[in-house]
Design an enzyme around this catalytic site. Structure first.
Site, short mmCIF file in Angstrom:
data_model
loop_
_atom_site.label_atom_id
_atom_site.label_comp_id
_atom_site.label_asym_id
_atom_site.label_seq_id
_atom_site.Cartn_x
_atom_site.Cartn_y
_atom_site.Cartn_z
CG HIS A 129 -2.35 -1.77 -4.50
ND1 HIS A 129 -3.08 -0.62 -4.60
CD2 HIS A 129 -1.78 -1.74 -3.26
CE1 HIS A 129 -2.96 0.08 -3.48
NE2 HIS A 129 -2.18 -0.58 -2.65
CG ASP A 206 1.80 -1.54 -9.30
OD1 ASP A 206 2.80 -0.91 -8.89
OD2 ASP A 206 0.80 -1.76 -8.60
CD GLN A 209 4.87 -3.86 -2.28
OE1 GLN A 209 5.91 -4.14 -1.68
NE2 GLN A 209 3.93 -3.09 -1.74
CE LYS A 232 4.03 0.70 -1.82
NZ LYS A 232 3.31 0.68 -0.54
CB CYS A 372 -4.91 -1.69 -1.24
SG CYS A 372 -4.99 -0.32 -0.09
#
Lengths: 416, 159
Positions: A129, A206, A209, A232, A372
């Site tokens: 991202h 990261d 997700q 999220k 993104c």
């Protein structure tokens, strides 16, 4: 059209859906909402909304500095949320949990404070991202360090064939996503962390997700830093998390200066509070942190293993459905057991904006654009894509509505 | 939601068969504009002959609305005095920003009136405006280039 509903769906799906008030609403033309944009932001269960409203109605005060009963209640609720995050991540210490405003700020905190000099190397990947690309571009431009990245294979995996060349003693940081927001790929982060540690690099994950849909254990995976965002994981916007190992966080200089991050201040010089407060300047997003705590309780109560199984089942069903629509090309892995619940695709002859517009007219919310992740799109020669993403409340019937909507879209634009 | 108000047949016709597409020589200014939220892009060239818009050529990637807007825009500005072309740009901008309350003047906007419905879809207004804003930028750069031929950097920074 009948497709077999796969195993693994949450058995109490209809009960779970009732936890999310927004799923009851209808859109223009009386269309029921079919929300397939959860990788963008998840919907919020009543328990999260109630926790935030209850705090604002009954306990609101600033934290850590208010010498009164409300201040104590507010502080306890805020720090209680930190405990919940630490448990959710299996963090060795609650003090390693730093609240930020989102995952981007968490990643920027590391990129901004981690010591880099000319001759050092930072390694990222082509599927990041933008929030895990741009901060490292800034950091390497500022320090004179070198920025390199893992490329991608044609089937949407990290190309690790040159890992020995990329990971050298020069390499100080390896920053990568656990689950791709565009391709859906689940990366072998534990193995990459092991290799990175062999050359002495720190590993920044990261998990924006990953946290919504996989059990996250920072110790098992071997991370040094890990970022995710509240909105999220069924929590509110405005709250994110950076977790980092104590010995690393202790070494980093402050990110933002201000109230609450100091030990003492004189006009000439200041000293810093211990972690986590060193990195939490100013009044934090208190009610958002409390909402995040409630959200993590909620998804943990359902169980991340069960949510992951549900996502795999729904994603498999979605991939089967997309395969039945001529002109659809899925970007990323097509094995549902090896990927997350965000599926980006192209529809031949119709631009993603127009696909999303047609679907929206039927109450179906998807994302269209580059998500993104412009470099990953470029890698596959695609300017933009349509992305459908599911979560623990997604039903097979909603996937059917999407597939029907795509056939309708083709008819409307007279393609196929 | 009235999709047909958005996807007028005229718009879909221009989308399928765009007019004046492709990049041509000569030109006095070339600009590259993007819509950062979605990635739509246009590279656009303007060729002026005195005060007249002699040619507008473009290479655009994007949705039906942005592609059709580029096609209609070239129909409306090529061959016109530059002042009139910029006036038409103003009229189109006003229509897009009018939240569906502006009554378009067909004498000025011709096929452009088909975009009246786009104004009711906030997410799509930028799509319709992309090539029009690129044209305005390039036309002003071309004008400056004519006035100050020595300064080749004029306008390049905000392209």
């Amino acid at each position: 059209m009948t497709r077999a509903v796969p195993d693994g769906l949450l058995t109490d799906l209809e009960v779970i859906r009732k936890d999310f008030p927004i799923l009851e609403r209808t859109l223009a033309g009386g269309q029921p909402l079919v929300y397939l944009d959860s990788a963008n932001t998840s919907q919020k269960p009543q328990v999260v909304i109630d926790a935030m409203v209850d705090h604002l109605e009954h306990h609101n005060a600033n934290i850590a500095r208010a010498m009164h009963q409300l201040g104590a209640e507010s502080t306890a609720a805020f720090e209680g949320a930190r405990d919940k995050v630490a448990a959710f991540l299996n963090a060795p210490s609650r003090d390693e949990v730093i609240f930020t405003k989102n995952a981007s700020e968490a990643l920027n905190l590391v990129a901004r404070t981690f010591p880099l000099t000319a001759g050092d190397r930072v390694v990222i990947t082509e599927m990041e991202h933008h929030s895990n690309i741009v901060p490292w571009q800034l950091a390497t431009e500022r320090s004179g360090a070198e920025l390199r990245w893992f490329g991608l294979t044609d089937d949407g995996q990290l190309d690790l064939s040159n890992i020995d060349e990329l990971l050298t003693p020069q390499t100080k940081v390896v920053a990568l996503t656990w689950v791709s927001n565009m391709l859906g790929t689940i990366n072998p982060v534990a193995e990459i962390a092991r290799r990175a540690h062999e050359v002495g690099a720190v590993v920044v994950l990261d998990a924006s997700q990953a946290a919504p849909q996989l059990p996250v254990d920072v110790q098992a995976v071997g991370a040094d830093f890990l970022a995710f965002t509240g909105h999220k994981v069924t929590g509110p916007t405005g709250i994110g998390v950076l977790w980092g190992r104590t010995e690393l966080l202790d070494q980093l200089p402050p990110f933002l200066g201000g109230g609450e991050m100091i030990a003492t201040v004189s006009m000439a010089k200041s000293t810093w509070a211990p972690i986590p407060h060193k990195f939490e300047a100013g009044t934090p997003p208190i009610v958002e942190a409390i909402g995040l705590g409630a959200a993590l309780d909620y998804i943990s109560h359902i169980g991340l293993e069960r949510i992951h199984a549900h996502e795999q089942a729904i994603t498999g069903y979605l991939l089967d459905g997309l395969a039945s629509v001529s002109g659809v090309k899925v970007l990323g892995p097509t094995d549902p057991t090896a990927r997350g619940g965000a599926v980006a695709f192209e529809l031949d002859g119709v631009h993603p904006h127009d696909v999303a517009q047609l679907l929206d007219s039927r109450g179906i919310a998807v994302r269209a654009g580059h998500h993104c992740a412009k470099p990953a799109h470029k890698r596959y020669g695609v300017q933009s894509s349509t992305r459908a993403s599911s979560y623990l409340y997604t039903t097979p019937a909603e996937i059917d509505a999407l597939i029907d909507g795509l056939e309708h879209t083709k008819n409307y634009f007279k393609v196929g | 939601m009235d999709l047909d108000a958005l996807y007028q047949e005229i718009i879909l016709d221009h989308y399928r068969n765009p007019h004046h597409a492709g990049l041509r020589e000569p030109f006095e200014a070339e600009v590259h504009h993007v819509n950062p939220t979605c990635g739509d892009e246009v590279t656009l060239r303007v060729h002026l002959d005195g005060d007249r818009v002699e040619d507008v050529s473009y290479d655009a990637e994007g949705c039906s609305i942005s592609q059709a807007a580029a096609s209609v825009m070239t129909d409306l500005v090529i061959g016109k005095p530059l002042a009139d072309a910029l006036g038409t740009q103003d009229a189109f901008l006003e229509l897009m920003q009018g939240k569906g309350q502006v009554e378009p003047d067909e004498d000025v906007l011709e096929d452009g009136i088909a975009f009246a419905g786009v104004a009711k879809f906030p997410a799509r207004i930028k799509c319709a405006l992309l090539s029009w804003m690129a044209f305005k930028d390039a036309a002003l750069q071309a004008t400056n280039a004519a006035v100050e031929p020595a300064d080749t950097h004029q306008g390049a920074l905000d392209a």
